[in-house]
Write a protein that holds these residues in place. Structure first.
Motif, PDB file in Angstrom:
ATOM      1  N   ILE A 114       0.869  -1.176   0.000  1.00 34.85           N
ATOM      2  CA  ILE A 114       0.000   0.000   0.000  1.00 34.85           C
ATOM      3  C   ILE A 114       0.900   1.217   0.000  1.00 34.85           C
ATOM      4  CG2 ILE A 114      -1.852   1.238   1.184  1.00 34.85           C
ATOM      5  CD1 ILE A 114      -2.700  -1.352   2.447  1.00 34.85           C
ATOM      6  N   PRO A 115       1.101   1.853  -1.134  1.00 33.26           N
ATOM      7  CA  PRO A 115       2.052   2.959  -1.241  1.00 33.26           C
ATOM      8  C   PRO A 115       1.727   4.101  -0.288  1.00 33.26           C
ATOM      9  CG  PRO A 115       1.300   2.241  -3.408  1.00 33.26           C
ATOM     10  CD  PRO A 115       0.427   1.554  -2.406  1.00 33.26           C
ATOM     11  N   GLN A 116       2.734   4.860   0.084  1.00 35.01           N
ATOM     12  CA  GLN A 116       2.562   5.968   1.007  1.00 35.01           C
ATOM     13  C   GLN A 116       1.595   7.003   0.446  1.00 35.01           C
ATOM     14  OE1 GLN A 116       4.030   5.893   4.085  1.00 35.01           O
ATOM     15  NE2 GLN A 116       2.638   7.616   4.537  1.00 35.01           N
ATOM     16  N   ALA A 117       1.606   7.181  -0.869  1.00 32.72           N
ATOM     17  CA  ALA A 117       0.707   8.160  -1.472  1.00 32.72           C
ATOM     18  C   ALA A 117      -0.754   7.797  -1.240  1.00 32.72           C
ATOM     19  CB  ALA A 117       0.995   8.264  -2.973  1.00 32.72           C
ATOM     20  N   VAL A 118      -1.039   6.488  -1.304  1.00 32.37           N
ATOM     21  CA  VAL A 118      -2.403   6.043  -1.031  1.00 32.37           C
ATOM     22  C   VAL A 118      -2.748   6.278   0.434  1.00 32.37           C
ATOM     23  CG1 VAL A 118      -3.941   4.036  -0.955  1.00 32.37           C
ATOM     24  CG2 VAL A 118      -2.385   4.355  -2.891  1.00 32.37           C
ATOM     25  N   GLN A 119      -1.798   5.982   1.304  1.00 32.77           N
ATOM     26  CA  GLN A 119      -2.029   6.158   2.735  1.00 32.77           C
ATOM     27  C   GLN A 119      -2.275   7.624   3.085  1.00 32.77           C
ATOM     28  OE1 GLN A 119       0.917   4.112   5.195  1.00 32.77           O
ATOM     29  NE2 GLN A 119       1.422   2.816   3.433  1.00 32.77           N
TER      30      GLN A 119
END
Length: 928
Positions: free
Chosen positions: A10-15
């Motif tokens: 789960i990429p940081q951008a999604v988080q």
């Protein structure tokens, strides 16, 4: 966040995205709101105060294991998918088999090893047992068909292949009759594959493939039944106290619930062995095969244990006569009580043992000392059953859902597989039940406003001497309820067995740990209520007080939780009748009897002095009952009250009373002829001719209507003052003087005066009035029901008959709408608007302009006589006329007033409160 081998899934951008954070916040809010609601409204199952269902505080190992396993979500379909939990299930199955006394050693030469597995509940376990019984019964037919077909895979088998019949006679398999094939003993059937291997080298794998086209699971039951000319369906037998899963399972398995035969129970709610033997004797005489007999080991309503020893003995006797079947124990509830028996086969009757000896622990009480001797012996006999259902989530103190099924012969499991088996494989010291059984037995005293009668008969009741019964109750209060377990045992030391308090204690309560009991109330003069419906009403109100049914109820303030069941006449028969008689209730009607239950799941309730807990609960329960008795008395006082009538006719006035089933002073169906004073009559006729609304007459003062009606025909006609009302204008005339001139009908509507079923094929009415102005009112045969009334209907007689006269109508005739099936329409909707309101679909049959074919009879009974059985009585005679009936403009349809209970909060209101409360979560989440 989740990572593996350096990869971030789960990429940081999604988080960091707004949507991710919004969804996360919604979940957090929903969880918090749900947690608050659960904490505020959940039932305290863990408390000894909770005595309602088979729920209790969970054991610590069970809870921790459940939580840990949920995190990994294993699927026990194969070892590679769940290496730990699959092995755990194997272990559990073995432990359960050992608990029941099954041989659990695969190396044993005495008999095949047992096998058990976990299911998602007792319903599925019972369903599987039906599946197995069906397949086992038809397996010999499959083998025989594979031998008889010219090109059959087993056609090569010689005459030397034979088995022993259930009567012990060796016979070539080809020579067995269909009846003999259907009655081979279970072990004989399960030995067939091994017998074929030893005699003819047939491998299990080849046999499985060879029989596949002939297997009941492939070709179906119908194919085998047709081939062997089976014209009588194979049957199952189980007591009326069965769990609902049995007819459901029979339907799913294609056996048909009709072939699951209900066997009557005795007065202790155990299967009647005599009746079971009669059923089996009939099957033997008619050559009708039997799949199995089910022994209920702990009925869910009464905790009754069927006499398993006698059922097994019965099986052996019938096998000697040529009828063989499986014996299954539905021990979903009672199975774990086998842990209270001493281990090993050297079983001793504990009645004669020394208190404090044996395998007891803690306070020195022998674990099985609290069980009836007969119950102990039946639990011990579980080891001789073919299969057993048990629910760990009941008396095993395991979280939901957890059922299990154990087979005495593990080979039987292969009958429900197509390839390989589902799984491959190479002390309770005091349950505390008897404190509560003693409580119910001795709760009420002669001067109390109610009686509490335990389902299980007190030893002294057999004498029929009420004084001895009261003396025994006093002994219970002094020697049991006021003592701890340890004190009871200590005080028994040195006493003869028959004088011990523990001997009395063993005789109280049910076979296991469910105590069933019932209440009845006394009138103010001390006489007992005799109406079953009114006794049920008291118990309904008591249960409502001792349970949570509204968001406004605080679970922490309810001192004792109980539950209830119903002893229906259909299922309990003479057992229910006997219980009614013990309660002082009438036994003519077949109305079901409500029964209260407490289920003792906590072992701690009776460890301290009962004065500290059990007696406190008893006092609280008694107070609740006494308060609800006051409501029952008010509901059943046939005293003065306000009354209302629908006014019928213009030239001659008739009053159609507006009854209520739930209030005694309104519990009559009454039709009167009456006269107004001159001034009131003029106003009434003016209004009647200028409104389409029904005119209602309400008494100005409270009157004793029944006392008033008794004066009709004796001197001066009685009168009362009334107000004339309409729905749209309220009171339109005050203080009319109403004189009652005759009683057309005044039929009691008590439960004992109601028919057992609604009319089939017709709708009955009372026909009254005059030839010029005939009116009809729906005959109320039972509750709930509906008020249907019509003013000045048009009646066109099919023949110009003189049988219908003013005198016939003045006495009140009986008319039926033919071709309309009241039974199929009952119960009607709860709201008037759903039938004839603006939102109704217009399909209701009783509306202005509707036309009906009708039959008419004279009424053979007096105006004050009961209408019980009247509809059926008149239809057995020829009608005096037939006619076409058309409803005119004044039609009354009312289900609300007739069925309204002024002492009860409607169920739909309770549901609405819960729904509104639950929707708070959605509204809170929606704000995010």
């Amino acid at each position: 966040m989740p990572q593996a081998n350096g990869y971030t899934f789960i990429p940081q951008a999604v988080q960091d995205s707004a949507e991710f954070k919004r969804v996360t916040a919604k979940i957090s809010t929903a969880v918090q709101q749900a947690a608050v609601m659960l904490g505020r409204h959940s039932i305290p199952f863990w408390s000894p105060r909770y005595q309602a269902h088979m729920c209790t505080d969970l054991s610590m190992p069970a809870m921790l294991g459940y939580m840990m396993t949920m995190m990994y979500n294993p699927n026990n379909v194969a070892l590679e998918a769940s290496p730990i939990s699959t092995v755990a299930e194997i272990e559990v199955g073995e432990q359960l088999c050992e608990m029941f006394g099954f041989v659990n050693n695969p190396e044993s030469n005495s008999e095949p090893a047992a096998w058990g597995h976990v299911t998602c509940g007792g319903t599925v376990a019972n369903l599987e047992s039906i599946w197995v019984a069906r397949n086992l019964k038809f397996y010999p037919l499959s083998v025989r068909k594979a031998m008889d077909d010219p090109d059959g895979p087993l056609a090569f088998l010689p005459e030397s292949f034979g088995v022993r019949t259930s009567q012990g006679q060796w016979k070539a398999f080809r020579k067995l009759s269909t009846w003999e094939l259907l009655n081979l003993k279970p072990k004989t059937i399960l030995d067939i594959p091994e017998q074929l291997r030893r005699q003819f080298g047939v491998t299990p794998k080849w046999l499985q493939e060879a029989l596949d086209p002939y297997n009941i699971q492939t070709c179906g039951k119908d194919v085998l039944e047709r081939h062997f000319d089976l014209d009588k369906p194979v049957q199952y037998f189980v007591a009326n106290t069965k769990h609902y899963s049995w007819p459901k399972g029979a339907a799913i398995m294609g056996i048909g619930s009709e072939n699951l035969v209900n066997v009557a129970v005795d007065d202790a709610a155990r299967v009647d062995i005599g009746k079971l033997e009669q059923h089996l004797t009939q099957c033997l005489a008619k050559e009708q095969p039997v799949y199995a007999v089910v022994a209920v080991i702990g009925s869910t309503e009464e905790g009754a244990v069927d006499p398993l020893r006698e059922i097994l003995a019965l099986r052996q006797r019938f096998q000697a006569k040529g009828l063989s079947f499986l014996v299954h124990a539905d021990a979903a509830w009672g199975g774990y009580f086998a842990t209270m028996l001493p281990k090993g086969t050297d079983y001793l009757d504990p009645v004669g043992s020394t208190p404090g000896g044996g395998n007891g622990g803690g306070d020195g009480i022998v674990p099985d000392l609290c069980l009836r001797t007969e119950t102990q012996e039946d639990l011990f006999a579980l080891r001789y059953c073919d299969s057993i259902t048990v629910d760990p989530h009941k008396a095993g103190y395991i979280p939901y859902p957890a059922g299990a099924l154990c087979y005495r012969d593990g080979r039987i499991k292969n009958l429900v597989t197509w390839t390989s088996p589902y799984l491959s494989r190479g002390s309770v010291t005091s349950i505390g039940i008897y404190g509560f059984s003693a409580l119910w037995a001795a709760l009420s005293k002669p001067k109390d406003s109610f009686i509490c009668v335990p389902f299980n008969v007190l030893p002294s009741e057999a004498s029929g001497d009420t004084q001895k019964v009261e003396q025994e109750k006093e002994r219970i209060r002094n020697e049991i309820l006021a003592q701890t377990n340890a004190t009871i045992v200590a005080n028994d030391v040195g006493k003869p067995v028959e004088e011990r308090t523990m001997t009395l204690l063993r005789a109280l309560g049910s076979d296991l740990n469910i105590n069933a009991f019932a209440l009845n109330w006394r009138h103010a003069d001390g006489t007992l209520n005799t109406d079953v419906e009114e006794a049920n009403y008291l118990m309904t109100r008591v249960i409502s007080r001792l349970s949570v049914d509204s968001p406004g109820d605080d679970p922490t303030t309810i001192p004792l939780y109980l539950t209830s069941t119903e002893f229906s006449h259909k299922d309990y028969g003479e057992c229910a009748t006997t219980f009614k008689r013990r309660l002082g209730l009438e036994t003519k009607s077949t109305e079901g009897l409500m029964v209260l239950r407490n289920v003792v799941m906590s072992p701690f309730a009776s460890l301290s002095s009962r004065d500290d807990f059990i007696n406190m609960l008893g006092d609280t329960f008694k107070q609740v009952v006494q308060e609800e008795v006051d409501v029952c008395r008010a509901r059943n006082e046939d005293t003065a009250d306000y009354h209302s009538f629908v006014m019928r006719g213009t030239q001659k006035l008739f009053l159609s009373y507006r009854p209520m089933f739930h209030v005694a002073k309104h519990r009559h169906q009454t039709i009167l002829s009456a006269e107004f004073d001159d001034a009131s009559a003029r106003v009434y006729r003016e209004l009647k001719g200028n409104t389409e609304e029904e005119m209602i007459l309400k008494t100005v003062d409270k009157i004793d209507l029944q006392a008033l009606l008794q004066r009709v025909g004796s001197g001066e006609p009685p009168f009362f003052k009334g107000n004339l009302e309409t729905a749209s204008n309220g009171v339109v005339f005050h203080g009319a003087r109403v004189q009652i001139t005759s009683v057309v009908k005044n039929r009691p509507l008590r439960a004992a005066e109601q028919d057992e079923s609604y009319p089939v094929g017709f709708v009955p009415f009372y026909l009254y009035g005059t030839m010029q102005e005939p009116h009809i009112d729906h005959m109320l045969t039972r509750s709930p029901n509906i008020t249907l009334s019509a003013d000045t209907v048009a009646i066109a007689l099919d023949n110009n008959t003189s049988s219908i006269t003013d005198a016939v109508l003045a006495a009140g005739a009986i008319l039926s709408f033919e071709g309309h099936h009241e039974a199929s329409m009952q119960p009607f909707a709860d709201k008037n608007d759903d039938l004839v309101g603006p939102s109704a679909d217009g399909s209701f049959f009783f509306t202005s302009g509707s036309k009906f074919n009708a039959k008419i009879w004279t009424d053979p009974r007096g105006p004050h006589e009961s209408a019980l059985g009247l509809a059926a009585e008149v239809r057995a005679r020829d009608p005096i006329a037939t006619a076409k009936v058309t409803l005119q403009r004044e039609v009354v349809v009312d289900v609300e007033k007739l069925n309204r209970d002024p002492f009860k909060t409607p169920d739909e209101a309770k549901v609405a409160r819960w729904r509104e409360h639950f929707q708070l979560i959605g509204r809170e989440v929606g704000k995010i």
